[in-house]
Design an enzyme around this catalytic site. Structure first.
Site, short mmCIF file in Angstrom:
data_model
loop_
_atom_site.label_atom_id
_atom_site.label_comp_id
_atom_site.label_asym_id
_atom_site.label_seq_id
_atom_site.Cartn_x
_atom_site.Cartn_y
_atom_site.Cartn_z
N GLY A 7 40.38 -16.48 9.96
CA GLY A 7 39.33 -16.16 10.91
C GLY A 7 38.86 -14.72 10.77
O GLY A 7 37.67 -14.41 10.89
N ASN A 8 39.80 -13.83 10.50
CA ASN A 8 39.50 -12.41 10.45
C ASN A 8 38.58 -12.01 9.30
O ASN A 8 37.89 -10.99 9.35
CB ASN A 8 40.82 -11.64 10.35
CG ASN A 8 40.64 -10.20 10.73
OD1 ASN A 8 40.31 -9.90 11.87
ND2 ASN A 8 40.83 -9.32 9.78
N LYS A 125 47.10 -28.25 19.46
CA LYS A 125 46.25 -27.16 18.96
C LYS A 125 45.24 -26.76 20.03
O LYS A 125 44.39 -27.55 20.44
CB LYS A 125 45.52 -27.67 17.71
CG LYS A 125 44.45 -26.78 17.18
CD LYS A 125 45.02 -25.65 16.37
CE LYS A 125 43.90 -24.67 16.00
NZ LYS A 125 44.44 -23.39 15.53
N LYS A 214 43.90 -25.42 8.80
CA LYS A 214 43.22 -25.08 7.55
C LYS A 214 44.20 -24.71 6.44
O LYS A 214 43.93 -24.92 5.27
CB LYS A 214 42.18 -23.98 7.76
CG LYS A 214 42.74 -22.59 7.93
CD LYS A 214 42.21 -21.64 6.88
CE LYS A 214 42.90 -20.30 6.85
NZ LYS A 214 43.77 -19.84 7.87
N LYS A 276 51.03 -21.05 7.26
CA LYS A 276 50.67 -20.43 5.97
C LYS A 276 51.85 -20.53 5.01
O LYS A 276 51.70 -20.93 3.86
CB LYS A 276 50.30 -18.96 6.16
CG LYS A 276 49.08 -18.78 7.06
CD LYS A 276 48.67 -17.33 7.13
CE LYS A 276 47.76 -17.06 8.31
NZ LYS A 276 46.81 -18.11 8.66
#
Ligand code: ADP
Ligand code: MG
Length: 339
Positions: A7-8, A125, A214, A276
């Site tokens: 997102g960043n 979520k 994602k 991640k």
């Protein structure tokens, strides 16, 4: 190389969510990406969409009296368009200014999930804004939403299912294009926001109201396209042990087994760093060779092995099939140098 933008890379925490901010931030991101788009390296991009989904849901909420509210999977498709457009604009310009002859092609991506995935029974979520208690309970009653209170941030949020991605439907087509020798001609932008979750019902694909992580989707794309490297770009320079303590220990080069132990031990928070690391472990077990976690300024250094968290395996546990970088079939268009 598959790059997963967090997102960043699109919107910073202090931003208001304006288009101008997104363009500015994406410009920084794509200039670093263009720097590492060198001959001999294919580039595929995936990205998150959390803040954008939040804005579109709010927009829909405010317009609900006038315009029908779209289902969540349609909102996901909208963000793939919006962010695919942004990446095409900015990466396109960055590549051109570096004289790299590649076209950026965003693909509206659907990802199959199982209707029997246990995640549908326990939505986890958070999406959209914070609601006061009264409104949250009324939404739960009227729309059947799962709502959870976040005491620390003082509000309630809607929870949706986060099912496991099984197959990226457009993946075989993209793979064919890469195999035909176009890997250094096109930069595909795929499975934005984790992809649009679809299930198979009576021989047809149907969108479902869920959100695919994602990073998990990135591991799937890495496997389907047989990518060599997965680079996850986020807002911290890597993964750390004792992250919440006053002395976090940043991981540099680390072995797959060692990282797996840390992950099992719960060093990486669920919903942020955890997925991640999980994606990286999965990617390497499925035949990937290099896994990186880094921030955008450090990407070139991380690729050179001098920054970020890096796991490299010399012989992947699952050797891969046929796809080779830049493989050119006799007489295929890959031999042509397009201007
Ligand atoms: P993205 O939008 O890039 O997916 P996330 O917020 O989901 O970003 O994940 C990145 C965040 O993970 C960091 O900002 C950091 O606060 C958090 N985090 C949790 N555990 C760790 C850890 N062990 N090491 C590093 N960062 C961690
Ligand atoms: Mg995230």
């Amino acid at each position: 190389m598959l790059v997963a933008l967090g997102g960043n890379a699109i919107q910073r925490a202090q931003d208001h969510g304006t288009w101008a901010e997104a363009v500015r931030q994406m410009r920084r991101t794509t200039s670093a990406l263009a720097d590492v788009t060198v001959p001999g390296r294919e580039l595929v991009i995936t990205h998150g969409n959390g803040p954008q989904v939040g804005s579109l849901l709010r927009e829909a909420e405010l317009g609900a009296g006038e315009i029908p509210v779209p289902p969540l999977h349609v909102v996901g498709a909208e963000t793939e368009g919006q962010l695919g457009y942004l990446i095409a604009q900015e990466l396109g310009s960055a590549l051109r200014s570096q004289r790299v002859d590649r076209s950026v092609l965003p693909i509206v991506s659907r990802v199959e999930v199982s209707p029997r995935d246990p995640a549908f029974r326990t939505p986890s979520k958070p999406v959209g804004r914070f609601y006061p208690a009264g409104e949250a309970l009324s939404l739960r009653r009227r729309l059947g939403w799962t709502m959870r209170e976040d005491v620390r941030r003082g509000g309630w949020r809607r929870l949706v299912a986060s099912p496991r991605p099984l197959r990226w439907l457009e993946g075989d087509a993209v793979r064919e294009v890469l195999e035909a020798g176009f890997g250094e001609r096109f930069v595909f932008v795929v499975t934005g926001g984790g992809g649009i979750p679809v299930v198979r019902r009576r021989g047809r694909w149907e969108g479902v109201d869920a959100v695919i992580d994602k990073d998990r989707a990135a591991a799937l794309v890495g496997r389907q396209l047989e990518m060599d490297t997965l680079a996850i770009i986020t807002d911290v320079p890597g993964a750390a042990l004792d992250y919440k303590s006053s002395h976090p220990r940043w991981l540099g080069r680390v072995g797959l087994e060692e990282l797996t132990q840390y992950w099992k031990r719960g060093e990486f928070a669920e919903g942020s760093m955890g997925p991640k690391v999980e994606a990286g472990i999965r990617f390497l077990r499925d035949g990937g060779r290099v896994f990186l976690i880094t921030d955008i300024p450090s990407l070139p250094e991380a690729l050179a092995g001098r920054a970020g968290t890096r796991v490299e395996v010399s012989a992947p546990p699952t050797p891969r099939g046929t796809r080779r970088l830049g493989r050119t079939l006799p007489g295929s268009p890959g031999r042509r140098r397009l201007k």
